[in-house]
Design an enzyme around this catalytic site. Structure first.
Site, PDB file in Angstrom:
ATOM      1  N   HIS A  60     -26.089  29.947 117.305  1.00  0.00           N
ATOM      2  CA  HIS A  60     -27.509  30.173 117.031  1.00  0.00           C
ATOM      3  C   HIS A  60     -28.047  31.164 118.059  1.00  0.00           C
ATOM      4  CE1 HIS A  60     -28.372  26.168 114.715  1.00  0.00           C
ATOM      5  NE2 HIS A  60     -27.298  26.799 114.275  1.00  0.00           N
ATOM      6  N   GLU A  62     -30.604  31.062 119.947  1.00  0.00           N
ATOM      7  CA  GLU A  62     -31.000  30.439 121.220  1.00  0.00           C
ATOM      8  C   GLU A  62     -29.795  30.164 122.103  1.00  0.00           C
ATOM      9  OE1 GLU A  62     -33.583  28.230 118.048  1.00  0.00           O
ATOM     10  OE2 GLU A  62     -31.713  29.381 118.094  1.00  0.00           O
ATOM     11  N   CYS A  90     -33.638  24.006 116.645  1.00  0.00           N
ATOM     12  CA  CYS A  90     -33.044  22.808 116.051  1.00  0.00           C
ATOM     13  C   CYS A  90     -32.694  21.824 117.180  1.00  0.00           C
ATOM     14  CB  CYS A  90     -31.789  23.193 115.275  1.00  0.00           C
ATOM     15  SG  CYS A  90     -30.392  23.661 116.333  1.00  0.00           S
ATOM     16  N   CYS A  93     -30.145  23.283 119.782  1.00  0.00           N
ATOM     17  CA  CYS A  93     -30.727  24.286 120.674  1.00  0.00           C
ATOM     18  C   CYS A  93     -31.747  23.666 121.615  1.00  0.00           C
ATOM     19  CB  CYS A  93     -31.349  25.406 119.850  1.00  0.00           C
ATOM     20  SG  CYS A  93     -30.110  26.338 118.907  1.00  0.00           S
TER      21      CYS A  93
END
Length: 165
Positions: A60, A62, A90, A93
């Site tokens: 991801h 992040e 999410c 993260c």
């Protein structure tokens, strides 16, 4: 002389940089989420989603940006940093944000179904965790939301027309 002055240290400016990263993800047919990490008014990390490209569920924006920031700082603690991300983090993260002890998270589009910064739950300020960070939401919301909606509409159209990869 009413020219707008651009504040290079504003949330809007840094979210614009995250949006540029999200656009790169979109171009690569990744969910268009972009992130930047800022320390002392300077961007020290930039990333976009690369889950499909890297075949890695943890890639991801992040997570990639946090790893870059840790390398830039030379420590896993990011206590004086701010993460700007186009979509609410999410749970994975958000957990990484707590573990790296970020001071602040700024995001654009919320995620009421899966967001972990106040959407579905709030891990960033969870009472029993060892760290809590400040949250600012809705920065450049319409641009962030529009990019995501466009992407998913394109994905649905591609699947409907039978040309999914």
């Amino acid at each position: 002389m009413s020219d707008a002055i651009i504040d290079l240290h504003s949330d809007d400016y840094f979210m614009g940089e995250a949006l540029r990263q999200a656009a790169k993800a979109y171009e690569r047919e990744e969910v268009p989420v972009g992130a930047v990490v800022v320390r002392e008014g300077r961007i020290i990390a930039r990333a976009y989603n690369q889950v499909e490209t890297l075949k890695d569920a943890t890639a991801h924006a992040e997570m990639l940006a946090l790893t870059q920031a840790e390398n830039a700082v030379g420590d896993w603690r990011l206590t004086d940093c701010t993460l700007y991300v186009t979509k609410e983090p999410c749970p994975m993260c958000a957990g990484a944000v707590v573990h790296t002890r970020l001071a602040r998270v700024v995001f654009g589009a919320g995620d009421p179904k899966g967001g972990a910064a106040g959407g579905a739950l709030n891990l960033l300020q969870f009472p029993t965790l060892n760290h809590k960070c400040e949250i600012t939401s809705g920065v450049r919301l319409e641009e962030c939301r529009s990019l995501l909606k466009s992407f998913f509409a394109d994905q649905r159209a591609t699947k409907k027309n039978g040309s999914a990869t």
